[in-house]
Design a protein around this motif. Sequence first.
Motif, PDB file in Angstrom:
ATOM      1  N   ALA A  59       0.671  -2.296  -7.741  1.00 22.36           N
ATOM      2  CA  ALA A  59      -0.038  -1.259  -6.979  1.00 22.36           C
ATOM      3  C   ALA A  59       0.506  -1.346  -5.557  1.00 22.36           C
ATOM      4  CB  ALA A  59      -1.530  -1.537  -6.998  1.00 22.36           C
ATOM      5  N   ASP A  60      -0.249  -0.786  -4.603  1.00 24.12           N
ATOM      6  CA  ASP A  60       0.150  -0.969  -3.205  1.00 24.12           C
ATOM      7  C   ASP A  60      -0.350  -2.348  -2.778  1.00 24.12           C
ATOM      8  OD1 ASP A  60      -2.480  -0.221  -3.468  1.00 24.12           O
ATOM      9  OD2 ASP A  60      -2.594   0.808  -1.556  1.00 24.12           O
ATOM     10  N   LEU A  61       0.135  -3.326  -3.478  1.00 23.71           N
ATOM     11  CA  LEU A  61      -0.348  -4.697  -3.312  1.00 23.71           C
ATOM     12  C   LEU A  61       0.582  -5.435  -2.340  1.00 23.71           C
ATOM     13  CD1 LEU A  61      -2.529  -6.570  -4.420  1.00 23.71           C
ATOM     14  CD2 LEU A  61      -0.999  -7.176  -6.263  1.00 23.71           C
ATOM     15  N   THR A  62       0.069  -5.669  -1.157  1.00 22.90           N
ATOM     16  CA  THR A  62       0.905  -6.272  -0.119  1.00 22.90           C
ATOM     17  C   THR A  62       1.081  -7.767  -0.357  1.00 22.90           C
ATOM     18  OG1 THR A  62      -0.115  -4.677   1.335  1.00 22.90           O
ATOM     19  CG2 THR A  62       1.188  -6.378   2.385  1.00 22.90           C
ATOM     20  N   VAL A  63       2.311  -8.215  -0.164  1.00 23.05           N
ATOM     21  CA  VAL A  63       2.592  -9.647  -0.301  1.00 23.05           C
ATOM     22  C   VAL A  63       2.130 -10.314   1.003  1.00 23.05           C
ATOM     23  CG1 VAL A  63       4.399 -11.371  -0.655  1.00 23.05           C
ATOM     24  CG2 VAL A  63       4.620  -9.103  -1.680  1.00 23.05           C
TER      25      VAL A  63
ATOM     26  N   MET B  77      -3.520   2.100   8.757  1.00 22.19           N
ATOM     27  CA  MET B  77      -3.075   2.253   7.367  1.00 22.19           C
ATOM     28  C   MET B  77      -1.620   1.783   7.236  1.00 22.19           C
ATOM     29  SD  MET B  77      -3.285   5.896   5.454  1.00 22.19           S
ATOM     30  CE  MET B  77      -4.186   6.086   3.953  1.00 22.19           C
ATOM     31  N   GLU B  78      -1.199   1.564   6.016  1.00 25.51           N
ATOM     32  CA  GLU B  78       0.194   1.149   5.810  1.00 25.51           C
ATOM     33  C   GLU B  78       1.112   2.376   5.842  1.00 25.51           C
ATOM     34  OE1 GLU B  78      -0.559  -3.020   3.506  1.00 25.51           O
ATOM     35  OE2 GLU B  78      -0.722  -1.145   2.384  1.00 25.51           O
ATOM     36  N   SER B  79       2.276   2.185   6.472  1.00 15.65           N
ATOM     37  CA  SER B  79       3.151   3.326   6.774  1.00 15.65           C
ATOM     38  C   SER B  79       3.527   4.147   5.540  1.00 15.65           C
ATOM     39  CB  SER B  79       4.411   2.840   7.478  1.00 15.65           C
ATOM     40  OG  SER B  79       5.044   1.883   6.687  1.00 15.65           O
TER      41      SER B  79
ATOM     42  N   GLU C 105      -1.467 -15.585   2.234  1.00 18.98           N
ATOM     43  CA  GLU C 105      -2.725 -16.032   1.624  1.00 18.98           C
ATOM     44  C   GLU C 105      -2.716 -15.754   0.119  1.00 18.98           C
ATOM     45  OE1 GLU C 105      -6.313 -13.864   2.734  1.00 18.98           O
ATOM     46  OE2 GLU C 105      -7.011 -15.757   3.586  1.00 18.98           O
ATOM     47  N   ARG C 106      -2.264 -14.553  -0.244  1.00 16.66           N
ATOM     48  CA  ARG C 106      -2.211 -14.204  -1.675  1.00 16.66           C
ATOM     49  C   ARG C 106      -1.160 -15.021  -2.403  1.00 16.66           C
ATOM     50  NH1 ARG C 106      -2.575  -7.665  -0.841  1.00 16.66           N
ATOM     51  NH2 ARG C 106      -4.813  -7.552  -0.588  1.00 16.66           N
ATOM     52  N   GLU C 107      -0.080 -15.305  -1.694  1.00 20.24           N
ATOM     53  CA  GLU C 107       1.033 -16.049  -2.300  1.00 20.24           C
ATOM     54  C   GLU C 107       0.586 -17.463  -2.697  1.00 20.24           C
ATOM     55  OE1 GLU C 107       4.691 -14.744  -2.147  1.00 20.24           O
ATOM     56  OE2 GLU C 107       4.698 -16.216  -3.759  1.00 20.24           O
TER      57      GLU C 107
ATOM     58  N   ALA D  60      -5.079  -5.763   3.097  1.00 19.84           N
ATOM     59  CA  ALA D  60      -4.127  -6.587   3.843  1.00 19.84           C
ATOM     60  C   ALA D  60      -4.108  -6.192   5.326  1.00 19.84           C
ATOM     61  CB  ALA D  60      -2.742  -6.430   3.246  1.00 19.84           C
ATOM     62  N   THR D  61      -4.391  -4.910   5.617  1.00 15.89           N
ATOM     63  CA  THR D  61      -4.377  -4.467   7.011  1.00 15.89           C
ATOM     64  C   THR D  61      -5.509  -5.129   7.781  1.00 15.89           C
ATOM     65  OG1 THR D  61      -3.455  -2.376   6.287  1.00 15.89           O
ATOM     66  CG2 THR D  61      -4.447  -2.407   8.461  1.00 15.89           C
ATOM     67  N   ALA D  62      -6.702  -5.109   7.181  1.00 15.93           N
ATOM     68  CA  ALA D  62      -7.842  -5.748   7.838  1.00 15.93           C
ATOM     69  C   ALA D  62      -7.566  -7.248   8.021  1.00 15.93           C
ATOM     70  CB  ALA D  62      -9.091  -5.522   7.018  1.00 15.93           C
TER      71      ALA D  62
ATOM     72  N   VAL E 150      -9.839  -2.516  -5.896  1.00 14.21           N
ATOM     73  CA  VAL E 150      -9.701  -3.557  -4.864  1.00 14.21           C
ATOM     74  C   VAL E 150      -8.440  -4.364  -5.170  1.00 14.21           C
ATOM     75  CG1 VAL E 150     -10.766  -5.599  -3.829  1.00 14.21           C
ATOM     76  CG2 VAL E 150     -12.179  -3.666  -4.518  1.00 14.21           C
ATOM     77  N   ASN E 151      -7.609  -4.523  -4.159  1.00 11.96           N
ATOM     78  CA  ASN E 151      -6.362  -5.262  -4.391  1.00 11.96           C
ATOM     79  C   ASN E 151      -6.593  -6.756  -4.496  1.00 11.96           C
ATOM     80  OD1 ASN E 151      -5.034  -2.915  -4.369  1.00 11.96           O
ATOM     81  ND2 ASN E 151      -3.962  -3.206  -2.457  1.00 11.96           N
ATOM     82  N   GLY E 152      -7.416  -7.272  -3.622  1.00  7.64           N
ATOM     83  CA  GLY E 152      -7.675  -8.710  -3.687  1.00  7.64           C
ATOM     84  C   GLY E 152      -7.909  -9.283  -2.313  1.00  7.64           C
TER      85      GLY E 152
HETATM   86  N1  GLU Z   1      -1.883  -2.679   0.603  1.00  8.06           N
HETATM   87  C1  GLU Z   1      -3.113  -3.201   1.063  1.00  8.06           C
HETATM   88  C2  GLU Z   1      -3.513  -4.422   0.262  1.00  8.06           C
HETATM   89  O1  GLU Z   1      -2.770  -4.898  -0.508  1.00  8.06           O
HETATM   90  C3  GLU Z   1      -4.216  -2.198   0.972  1.00  8.06           C
HETATM   91  C4  GLU Z   1      -4.137  -1.157   2.029  1.00  8.06           C
HETATM   92  C5  GLU Z   1      -4.403  -1.675   3.414  1.00  8.06           C
HETATM   93  O2  GLU Z   1      -4.984  -2.740   3.602  1.00  8.06           O
HETATM   94  O3  GLU Z   1      -4.032  -0.944   4.332  1.00  8.06           O
HETATM   95  O4  GLU Z   1      -4.553  -4.913   0.396  1.00  8.06           O
END
Ligand code: GLU
Length: 811
Positions: A422-426, A643-645, A429-431, A596-598, A394-396
């Motif tokens: 990771a594939d951790l999107t900036v 999904m992310e590109s 909210e996270r910032e 982050a997409t949701a 889980v990214n967060g």
């Molecule tokens: N990169 C996303 C994140 O940091 C996960 C993948 C997604 O939500 O599509 O949560």
Amino acid sequence: MFVCHTEEREVYRIGGLVSDCPPHNSREAYKGARRLFEEGIVGLFGPSSTHSSPYIQQVCDMREIPHIETHQNLNQERNDTLVNVYPHPRILSDIFVDLIEAYGWDKVIVLYDNDESLMSVSSLLKLNVPEKRKVILRQLEGPNDMSSQGSDQNYRPVLTEIKLTGETRFVLACSVEILKEVLIQLQQVGMMTNRYSYIITNLDMQTVEMSPFQYAGTNITGISMIDPDTIEVRKVAAELQRKKTNSDGFENDGSIAAWRLKLETALIVDSIRLFAETIYELIDNEEIKAKPLNFTSKDSWKSILGLTGMVKFDREGFRKDFNVDIMELTPWRTIESWEMEFFIKKSPPYGMLTETTDQLTGNDRYEGYCVDVIKELSKILGFNYTFIVQEDKVNGNLDKVTNEWNGMIREIIDGRADLAIADLTVTSEREKAVDFTMPFMNLGISILYRKPEPVPPSLFMFASPFSLLVWVMLGVSYFLVSLSFFIMGRLSPAEWQNPYPCVEEPEHLVNQFSVRNSLWFTIGALMQQGSELAPVAISTRTASGVWWFFVLIMVSSYTANLAAFLTVETLVTPFKNIKELASQTEISYGAKQGGATASYFRDSNVSEYKKVWKYMARHPELMTTDDDESVQKVKTENYAFLMESTTIEYVTERHCTLAQVGGLLDDKGYGIAMKKDSPYRNGLSRAVLKLQETGKLTELKIKWWKEKKGGGKCASKSEGGEATALDLANVGGVFLVLSVGSILGLIASLIELALRISHNARKDHLSFRDEFRKEMRFAVAFKQNVKVIKAGNSDPNDNQVMDPPNYGFKV
Ligand code: GLU
């Protein structure tokens, strides 16, 4: 006692009162100086204490012995024989005044340990301007710390008291002996965080090991007169280390000798050199004995380039035109010493277990894009690192009810590792909860779905190059043009011709452009086959030319377009973008749970996106936790995945039946997460930029996306570009037309035959049935190639003669 060698190899003695004089004992110093004079010195430097300085200077003045001081002398007055290589405290404290002004501090607390320290920063008081800036003095004093070894002072009570005032900007004026202890105690009371800023006035700050204080991001600034990067300083420091002297000014640490060189040591070296060089200059002019030299002239002292930069004096005997280095303690400079722990996630291609049969340990157990990025960053910054795997992948995500984070973000907040990659999107909210570096990869949200399927070719594909209207127009044109040929033929005298050219005066003329011939002539041209007809009149020839030109263009256009229609597959997608996906009900869709997409759809104000979020919230079963699971769902169900590109790109490189549908909905990036206000941020961001500029990140992306782990599998299929053979489905319609045309021709011939038989039967009073049977029998008797025409006998087997068929241009 030191000796100087001149070029003539004479030896001159100069005396030093640096370490042999107990501080504050002026009598001892005075006695020591006299002893040295008796030994016949020609110059003297020291002492190390301000208190004994006036006495020594008095003796030197009496004897006219040149005197060089190497320590801070607050009361120094210019005497004939005295110069001081230590800059005047007033000038030094002016530097701190400038620094405070440059930093724009409006309130500053000066922490000093004794009067001497306070005097050295006395200029700071002039910064105390009502309404503008407040300067508060506070002495560092405290009981002896019984808990610690030795007799360390315990400044904690006073520091705690200062902390409670909430002030965060300090000038630390204390001797180098207690500097480290003060910094440690500041750390212990919680005043070594990124909120606090310190200016350290002691010129030996660089000799104190600062790395323990760098991690919290405290802003520490100091100045130094020694540049440890110069060859001269390194040489002297190395020499001192080699000799392993017990001098106060040097610690036995060879690797960082230049950083550990104390100012006093450097000043002593400089003063000896100054003395020697000045003597060299003077011996040309004066005889040197164990006698006073003429140092009374203001300009007698030479300028030299010493360990502390240019050594020059003004007319008062004070140091002038010297440089200081401003040292800001930044994580960037000292990042080499970092030992970092990184969270990674097992999620291809960002982080994976290394595929090997060997037993691996440590960081070698992992591979992937993020693992390589960290490797590259560590090469630039020189840090060491260890990977920790985030098991839940889980990214967060922030739980809005409890206000608690989960996943990697939570681990970072709780300090279980320093960084997460990771594939951790900036996201904004996270910032708010953690810090991110500059993004190392850019992307946007898109849709993963099955590849659009090609439409099955239609039987009448040959008709596709033209629209129905064009076909109709073509047919109409054909009939109109044929009609106009018929009319033109009748009107043009040239088209009325003698059917028997041997007969000079024919009884009648014939015209080749009958209705049937006109239709035949036009279709012959249209089918590019021609006919036996040759227009003679100018009108018919002109009309023929125009018709042929028209045919040329139409046929060429048809051929060109037909090629395209036959080779290009027409693909159909049930939806082309998120709007169409949201407005249909047949295809289900979802995104990564808590990703982050949701969150993007949850927080969006765009009505279609709100609709998407509403649907996803109603169908939690369509939300996935793992990319593999999502891919399987898209492949096997009628399901689209938001999904992310970058990940879509990775998936479509390996699963050739899947594709990205539509463009990107947003524009964002992946960053390395770390604790808020982490000191690593600037260094890592700069290094990420460097990797971007050098093309390393692109190289790594190609490696992990297109080359490793089955990458490039689908590229060959789509890019092959080989022409594929047309099958019956593509050209079946033409066969159909041929069959229908042939059958129609057969039927027409039967009708023609029937008509003629009926005509002859009526004329000869014969039975139509018998005549027709006879004709058919003759037709199927394939050996009979000759038909005899016999009047009154319609049986071809009996050489019956029939009317000749209507060949030629009989009108
Ligand atoms: N990169 C996303 C994140 O940091 C996960 C993948 C997604 O939500 O599509 O949560």
